[in-house]
Design an enzyme around this catalytic site. Structure first.
Site, PDB file in Angstrom:
ATOM      1  N   GLN A  91       0.768  -1.059  -0.154  1.00  0.00           N
ATOM      2  CA  GLN A  91      -0.185   0.340  -0.019  1.00  0.00           C
ATOM      3  C   GLN A  91       0.821   1.005   0.125  1.00  0.00           C
ATOM      4  O   GLN A  91       2.179   1.213   0.546  1.00  0.00           O
ATOM      5  CB  GLN A  91      -1.223  -0.084   1.825  1.00  0.00           C
ATOM      6  CG  GLN A  91      -1.930   1.110   1.506  1.00  0.00           C
ATOM      7  CD  GLN A  91      -3.316   1.411   2.468  1.00  0.00           C
ATOM      8  OE1 GLN A  91      -3.044   0.329   3.111  1.00  0.00           O
ATOM      9  NE2 GLN A  91      -3.900   1.533   2.298  1.00  0.00           N
ATOM     10  N   SER A  92       0.532   2.071  -0.641  1.00  0.00           N
ATOM     11  CA  SER A  92       1.526   3.285  -0.916  1.00  0.00           C
ATOM     12  C   SER A  92       0.518   4.682  -0.927  1.00  0.00           C
ATOM     13  O   SER A  92       1.256   5.630  -0.377  1.00  0.00           O
ATOM     14  CB  SER A  92       2.499   3.269  -2.235  1.00  0.00           C
ATOM     15  OG  SER A  92       1.246   3.535  -3.519  1.00  0.00           O
ATOM     16  N   HIS A  97      -8.307   1.809  -0.981  1.00  0.00           N
ATOM     17  CA  HIS A  97      -8.737   1.818  -2.536  1.00  0.00           C
ATOM     18  C   HIS A  97      -8.910   0.195  -3.268  1.00  0.00           C
ATOM     19  O   HIS A  97      -7.755  -0.284  -2.606  1.00  0.00           O
ATOM     20  CB  HIS A  97      -8.010   2.984  -4.114  1.00  0.00           C
ATOM     21  CG  HIS A  97      -6.376   3.139  -3.329  1.00  0.00           C
ATOM     22  ND1 HIS A  97      -6.169   2.599  -2.665  1.00  0.00           N
ATOM     23  CD2 HIS A  97      -5.791   1.654  -3.940  1.00  0.00           C
ATOM     24  CE1 HIS A  97      -4.201   2.698  -2.273  1.00  0.00           C
ATOM     25  NE2 HIS A  97      -4.124   1.740  -3.431  1.00  0.00           N
TER      26      HIS A  97
END
Ligand code: AMP
Length: 111
Positions: A91-92, A97
């Site tokens: 996850q960045s 999302h």
């Protein structure tokens, strides 16, 4: 702090939006990993699935329905839905999302 995706929702930064309603927005990923790669995002800032509460279950059902809607609208009946939950798994952007990807062969398990 306002998330990158909240800025997209507020039209403070541009995105190629393909769907929007009161609860969710969907836009094309800026670095697509497949010919079809759309992000489905709740308008409310929830960091990730690990931060959701039981009260968010209906919202997440709506997000899954939105994933199907945007894939079908682009002509896809087979697609992959992915959520990275935490930096250690990729996850960045820390505003939940779902990645919806289609249009090429996919291997399993993902890397
Ligand atoms: P993740 O690494 O699962 O948090 O996914 C974040 C995704 O957001 C990546 O696939 C990025 O390419 C995408 N992304 C980052 N900035 C933007 C942007 N401004 N518009 C659209 N997608 C973006």
């Amino acid at each position: 702090m306002t998330s990158l995706f909240t800025k997209i929702i507020a039209r403070q930064i541009p995105a190629d939006i393909v769907y929007e309603d009161d609860l969710a927005i969907a836009f094309k990923d800026i670095h697509p990993a497949a010919p079809f790669h759309v992000l489905v995002v709740p308008k409310r800032e929830i960091v990730n699935i690990d931060a959701m509460s039981d009260d968010d279950a209906a919202l997440f059902g709506h997000l899954i329905a939105t994933c199907k809607k945007v894939a079908n609208a682009a002509g896809h009946r087979e697609y992959r839905i992915t959520a990275n939950v935490g930096a250690a798994v990729g996850q960045s952007v820390f505003h939940h999302h779902f990645h919806v990807m289609a249009g090429r062969p996919f291997s399993w398990p993902p890397g």
